[in-house]
Design a protein around this motif. Structure first.
Motif, short mmCIF file in Angstrom:
data_model
loop_
_atom_site.label_atom_id
_atom_site.label_comp_id
_atom_site.label_asym_id
_atom_site.label_seq_id
_atom_site.Cartn_x
_atom_site.Cartn_y
_atom_site.Cartn_z
N ALA A 85 0.81 -1.22 0.00
CA ALA A 85 0.00 0.00 0.00
C ALA A 85 0.84 1.27 0.00
O ALA A 85 0.36 2.33 -0.41
CB ALA A 85 -0.94 -0.01 1.21
N VAL A 86 2.09 1.18 0.47
CA VAL A 86 2.94 2.38 0.56
C VAL A 86 4.10 2.33 -0.42
O VAL A 86 4.99 3.19 -0.39
CB VAL A 86 3.45 2.58 2.00
CG1 VAL A 86 2.31 2.92 2.92
CG2 VAL A 86 4.22 1.36 2.49
N GLY A 87 4.12 1.35 -1.32
CA GLY A 87 5.17 1.28 -2.34
C GLY A 87 6.57 1.18 -1.77
O GLY A 87 7.50 1.83 -2.26
N THR A 117 10.84 9.06 -10.30
CA THR A 117 10.56 9.04 -8.87
C THR A 117 9.06 9.13 -8.66
O THR A 117 8.47 10.21 -8.68
CB THR A 117 11.28 10.21 -8.17
OG1 THR A 117 12.68 10.16 -8.49
CG2 THR A 117 11.11 10.13 -6.66
N CYS A 118 8.45 7.95 -8.52
CA CYS A 118 7.02 7.87 -8.32
C CYS A 118 6.74 6.59 -7.54
O CYS A 118 7.64 5.77 -7.32
CB CYS A 118 6.27 7.89 -9.64
SG CYS A 118 4.51 8.31 -9.47
N GLY A 129 0.65 7.71 -4.71
CA GLY A 129 0.81 8.14 -3.33
C GLY A 129 0.03 7.26 -2.39
O GLY A 129 -0.50 6.21 -2.77
N VAL A 130 -0.07 7.70 -1.15
CA VAL A 130 -0.77 6.97 -0.10
C VAL A 130 -2.27 7.22 -0.23
O VAL A 130 -2.70 8.36 -0.45
CB VAL A 130 -0.29 7.44 1.29
CG1 VAL A 130 -1.03 6.70 2.39
CG2 VAL A 130 1.22 7.23 1.41
N GLU A 140 1.38 13.18 3.13
CA GLU A 140 1.89 11.88 3.54
C GLU A 140 2.66 11.21 2.39
O GLU A 140 3.65 10.50 2.61
CB GLU A 140 0.73 10.99 4.00
CG GLU A 140 0.07 11.43 5.29
CD GLU A 140 -0.94 12.55 5.12
OE1 GLU A 140 -1.62 12.88 6.10
OE2 GLU A 140 -1.07 13.09 3.98
N SER A 141 2.20 11.43 1.17
CA SER A 141 2.89 10.87 0.00
C SER A 141 4.25 11.52 -0.21
O SER A 141 5.21 10.86 -0.63
CB SER A 141 2.03 11.05 -1.26
OG SER A 141 0.78 10.40 -1.12
#
Length: 328
Positions: A85-87, A117-118, A129-130, A140-141
């Motif tokens: 979920a947060v990569g 950068t992603c 992102g989150v 948060e992302s």
């Protein structure tokens, strides 16, 4: 009777060449590459004929061709086996992208390595992102994107290219890089990135289509109808410390490239995206167009609009044609 003889400067190939206002050079090209985990992998991307997902060993072979053609830079997209979920694989110092960066810098040190950068390739939901309550959280992302950029810089990336379109991403990443003592690593910002239908084949290549949460990325990428907003986005990135500005996609947004060029003095990059590539390839395979002439005409339109550099899946083809002297 007097009238202008414009055709004097079009009489032959040499005359046309010496008065040509815009030209494509190999030094203009940035080649995108997709890296996957495993060994012996060279999977053709069905929706992008001639493009592949490479494991590290096969990537090294591909880089030998890139190097021989004189292409100065590549931009890397990593596709991990594990997604969450947060990569978290995006900022894993031993992640697939970090391994690819280190390999290229060791084997081909003169080639510039640009790290995309992603988080979308690394998250199980496919967003940049989150996610919370079907919303992509901005601040948060940013924290995770900073960690990703620093990890990529530690691996040896020459340029960080954040493509997430979160508000404040440039200043957050610039601050993070500086604090980690990577103040000399430049940021190539996806400053103007539209929520475009031209990205379709890329979703196949990078396994990054949205799966859960918002059904699309229109909540953070730009509306294709807007141009003034693009100038606000670019202005923010300039003020936050970007070193390059990317406009994406290319062909339907040449007017935006021209506006960005006229307003800002930074190097301008345009991204000749997957859908633009695949349409040409499909028509060429049908025998409906002259692929070489179409590609060169499209790319020179990007230079004419103001681009200094072009990210394009045609980079190897174009470098080959230019080496063979096939500009006309």
């Amino acid at each position: 009777m007097k009238f202008a003889r414009h055709r004097r400067l079009r009489q032959n190939a040499t005359m046309r060449k010496i008065v040509r206002e815009n030209q494509i050079n190999i030094a203009d090209l940035i080649y995108p590459l997709f890296v996957v985990e495993g060994k012996g992998i060279r999977n053709e991307i069905l929706s992008m004929p001639g493009q592949y997902q490479f494991s590290l060993d096969k990537l090294e072979v591909e880089m030998q061709t890139v190097n021989a053609l004189g292409i100065p830079a590549v931009i890397l997209f990593g596709i991990p086996e594990y997604k969450d979920a947060v990569g978290s694989e995006a900022y894993n110092d031993e992640g697939i992208l970090q391994q690819a960066i280190r390999m290229i810098k060791e084997k081909f040190p003169k080639i510039l390595v640009i790290a995309d950068t992603c988080l979308c390739e690394y998250t199980d939901h496919g967003h940049c992102g989150v996610i919370e309550h079907d919303c992509v959280l901005n601040d948060e992302s940013l924290e995770l994107l900073v960690k990703t950029a620093v990890s990529q810089a530690k691996a040896g990336a020459d340029i960080i290219a954040p493509s997430n379109m979160m508000d404040g991403f440039v200043v957050a990443i610039r601050t993070g890089l500086d604090e980690a003592e990577f103040e000399m690593v430049p940021i190539m910002s996806y400053a103007v990135k539209y929520a475009s239908a031209f990205y379709g084949p890329f979703r196949d290549a990078a396994d990054s289509a949205p799966r859960t949460g918002p059904k699309d990325r229109k909540g953070y990428q730009m509306d294709s109808a807007n141009s003034r907003e693009a100038m606000r986005e670019a202005q923010s990135d300039v003020e936050e410390g970007a070193d390059f500005l990317i406009v994406k996609p290319a062909l339907s947004y040449l007017d935006i490239t021209r506006q960005v060029r006229d307003r800002f003095d930074l190097p301008i990059v345009t991204y000749n995206v997957s859908g633009e590539y695949s349409m040409v390839k499909a028509a060429s395979q049908k025998g409906w167009i002259d692929e070489k002439r179409i590609v060169m005409e499209q790319l020179v339109s990007m230079k004419r609009a103001g681009a200094d550099m072009i990210i394009t899946y045609f980079a190897k083809d174009v470098a080959t044609w230019l080496t063979e002297g096939c500009e006309e």
